[in-house]
Design an enzyme around this catalytic site. Structure first.
Site, PDB file in Angstrom:
ATOM      1  N   ARG A  33       0.867  -1.187   0.000  1.00  0.00           N
ATOM      2  CA  ARG A  33       0.000   0.000   0.000  1.00  0.00           C
ATOM      3  C   ARG A  33       0.895   1.226   0.000  1.00  0.00           C
ATOM      4  NH1 ARG A  33      -5.152   1.798   3.712  1.00  0.00           N
ATOM      5  NH2 ARG A  33      -6.101   0.335   2.235  1.00  0.00           N
ATOM      6  N   HIS A  66      -7.441   0.733  -6.224  1.00  0.00           N
ATOM      7  CA  HIS A  66      -7.663  -0.044  -4.987  1.00  0.00           C
ATOM      8  C   HIS A  66      -8.328  -1.367  -5.379  1.00  0.00           C
ATOM      9  CE1 HIS A  66      -7.898  -0.914  -0.869  1.00  0.00           C
ATOM     10  NE2 HIS A  66      -8.828  -0.080  -0.459  1.00  0.00           N
ATOM     11  N   GLN A 123     -10.270  -3.886  -2.961  1.00  0.00           N
ATOM     12  CA  GLN A 123     -11.576  -3.344  -2.558  1.00  0.00           C
ATOM     13  C   GLN A 123     -12.647  -3.694  -3.600  1.00  0.00           C
ATOM     14  OE1 GLN A 123     -12.151  -0.983   0.350  1.00  0.00           O
ATOM     15  NE2 GLN A 123     -14.250  -1.571  -0.135  1.00  0.00           N
ATOM     16  N   ASP A 149     -16.925   7.970  -1.123  1.00  0.00           N
ATOM     17  CA  ASP A 149     -15.641   7.795  -0.431  1.00  0.00           C
ATOM     18  C   ASP A 149     -15.299   9.151   0.188  1.00  0.00           C
ATOM     19  OD1 ASP A 149     -13.052   6.971   0.316  1.00  0.00           O
ATOM     20  OD2 ASP A 149     -12.216   7.232  -1.691  1.00  0.00           O
ATOM     21  N   CYS A 205     -16.263   2.507   0.937  1.00  0.00           N
ATOM     22  CA  CYS A 205     -15.122   1.640   1.240  1.00  0.00           C
ATOM     23  C   CYS A 205     -14.693   1.757   2.705  1.00  0.00           C
ATOM     24  CB  CYS A 205     -13.952   1.969   0.316  1.00  0.00           C
ATOM     25  SG  CYS A 205     -13.506   3.715   0.321  1.00  0.00           S
ATOM     26  N   ARG A 257     -13.987  -7.649   2.675  1.00  0.00           N
ATOM     27  CA  ARG A 257     -12.575  -7.392   2.351  1.00  0.00           C
ATOM     28  C   ARG A 257     -11.728  -8.616   2.698  1.00  0.00           C
ATOM     29  NH1 ARG A 257     -10.405  -2.612   2.151  1.00  0.00           N
ATOM     30  NH2 ARG A 257      -8.863  -3.770   0.934  1.00  0.00           N
TER      31      ARG A 257
HETATM   32  N1  NVA Z   1      -9.689   7.366  -1.310  1.00  0.00           N
HETATM   33  C1  NVA Z   1      -9.361   6.855  -0.001  1.00  0.00           C
HETATM   34  C2  NVA Z   1      -9.675   5.398   0.079  1.00  0.00           C
HETATM   35  C3  NVA Z   1      -9.460   4.792   1.434  1.00  0.00           C
HETATM   36  C4  NVA Z   1      -9.779   3.328   1.477  1.00  0.00           C
HETATM   37  C5  NVA Z   1      -7.901   7.118   0.298  1.00  0.00           C
HETATM   38  O1  NVA Z   1      -7.069   6.888  -0.591  1.00  0.00           O
HETATM   39  O2  NVA Z   1      -7.602   7.569   1.392  1.00  0.00           O
HETATM   40  N1   CP Z   2     -11.273   0.492   2.726  1.00  0.00           N
HETATM   41  C1   CP Z   2      -9.983   0.426   3.141  1.00  0.00           C
HETATM   42  O1   CP Z   2      -9.050   0.211   2.367  1.00  0.00           O
HETATM   43  O2   CP Z   2      -9.821   0.601   4.469  1.00  0.00           O
HETATM   44  P1   CP Z   2      -8.439   0.743   5.259  1.00  0.00           P
HETATM   45  O3   CP Z   2      -7.816   2.059   4.816  1.00  0.00           O
HETATM   46  O4   CP Z   2      -8.814   0.734   6.693  1.00  0.00           O
HETATM   47  O5   CP Z   2      -7.547  -0.393   4.876  1.00  0.00           O
END
Ligand code: NVA
Ligand code: CP
Length: 332
Positions: A107, A134, A137, A230, A271, A316
């Site tokens: 990540r 992502h 997800q 989101d 998400c 997930r």
């Molecule tokens: N768009 C958000 C998704 C989190 C799961 C981020 O990148 O923070």
């Molecule tokens: N939806 C998601 O990716 O959550 P986290 O940031 O908690 O992993």
């Protein structure tokens, strides 16, 4: 579906058959777990590295629980706990970890980084979120929709908010591949990039899907089956953008008005994490500065019967299990 030895980096890399295969495998693995069937042989003895350059609750816990259930061991590298990028390049890190681990989750920020990791690692690399996509997800989201509606093709899926980032991009691609009618309902500035929209419109021609961009909430949400949103400011973006985002995206908040245009049985998805009340530090700071109690979704919708966000969050784990099993194990 034969994904053994493959990376899982972005949805554009997969055929509809492969994506549907992963969704169905996720559903199977969920049933097995609920029935108490042991999955401990599926990845017995494998070692998995989890690299997180951004924070996480769901993704990290999903990888850890999924790995443990399938008999694998994990090492977690937190945003400050490795040399990656600071003292050691992605290519070098990949070649080191590839000697020790059977699979690597990453990540981070740019998609290029996870692609470079995959190029050099020599073992499957799974994208646990980048700025641009992502993908894990997506399997959970489509699995959740399939559980609730019994199908995917032909459903109207509306995404509200910042559609230019990881979630908007990935959902548009996934809906196009799986035959859903995708609508990005937001201000024009927040539409996904035009090259990706065009690519998805091309894919849609072959799958029976459609891709529509609109800034009109009534038209966008009309007869929706799913309304998705989101956060308005994603991880890694500067605090300075909050004011502008609140101003520009407030008309695209998911609320009772937006759902009044949707089908009676329409569902709400997110998400997570979500800003729907004042029970978070950032939520309180934003409230003090801008006087609002919620952002991308109202508490009323988040807590309503329409909301399937916790099924989605649970899924997930089952879907990440499917991704790891399919790319690393011998699916039987
Ligand atoms: N768009 C958000 C998704 C989190 C799961 C981020 O990148 O923070
Ligand atoms: N939806 C998601 O990716 O959550 P986290 O940031 O908690 O992993």
């Amino acid at each position: 579906m034969d994904l053994k030895g493959k990376h899982f980096l972005k949805m554009l890399d997969f055929t509809p058959e492969e994506i549907n295969g992963l969704i169905d495998l996720s559903i199977r693995l969920k049933k097995e777990k609920k029935s108490g069937k042991s999955q401990a042989s599926y990845l017995a003895g494998k070692n998995i590295a989890l690299i997180f350059e951004k924070t996480s609750t769901r993704t990290r816990c999903s990888f850890e629980v999924a790995a443990h259930d399938m008999g694998a061991h994990v090492t977690y590298l937190d945003p400050s706990g490795s040399q990656i990028g600071k003292k050691e390049s992605i290519a070098d890190t990949a070649r080191v970890l590839g000697r020790m681990y059977d699979g690597i989750e990453y990540r981070g920020f740019e998609q290029d980084k996870v692609e470079a990791l995959a190029k050099y690692a020599g073992v499957p690399v799974w994208n646990g979120l980048t700025n641009e996509s992502h993908p894990t997800q997506m399997i959970a989201d489509m699995m959740t929709i399939k559980e609730h509606f019994g199908k995917l093709e032909g459903l109207k899926f509306v995404y509200m908010g910042d559609a230019r980032y990881n979630m908007g991009n990935s959902l548009m691609v996934t809906c196009a591949k799986l035959g859903l009618d995708f609508v990005a309902c937001t201000s024009e500035k927040y539409f996904p990039e035009s090259w990706l929209v065009e690519k998805c419109q091309d894919i849609a021609k072959q799958t029976g899907a459609s891709v529509t961009l609109t800034d009109d909430v009534a038209a966008g949400c009309k007869d929706a089956d799913v309304i998705y949103t989101d956060v308005w400011v994603s991880m890694g973006e500067p605090d300075a953008v909050w004011e502008e985002r609140i101003k520009e995206l407030s008309p695209y908040q998911v609320n009772a008005k937006a759902f009044s245009y949707a089908k009676p049985g329409a569902k709400f998805m997110h998400c997570l994490p979500a800003f729907h009340d004042l029970n978070t530090t950032i939520g309180v700071q934003i409230h003090e500065k801008f006087g609002i109690d919620c952002m991308e979704v109202t508490d009323e919708i988040f807590e309503s019967e329409r909301s399937i966000v916790f099924d989605e969050a649970e899924n997930r784990m089952h879907s990440i299990k499917a991704v790891m099993y399919a790319t690393l194990g011998d699916v039987r």
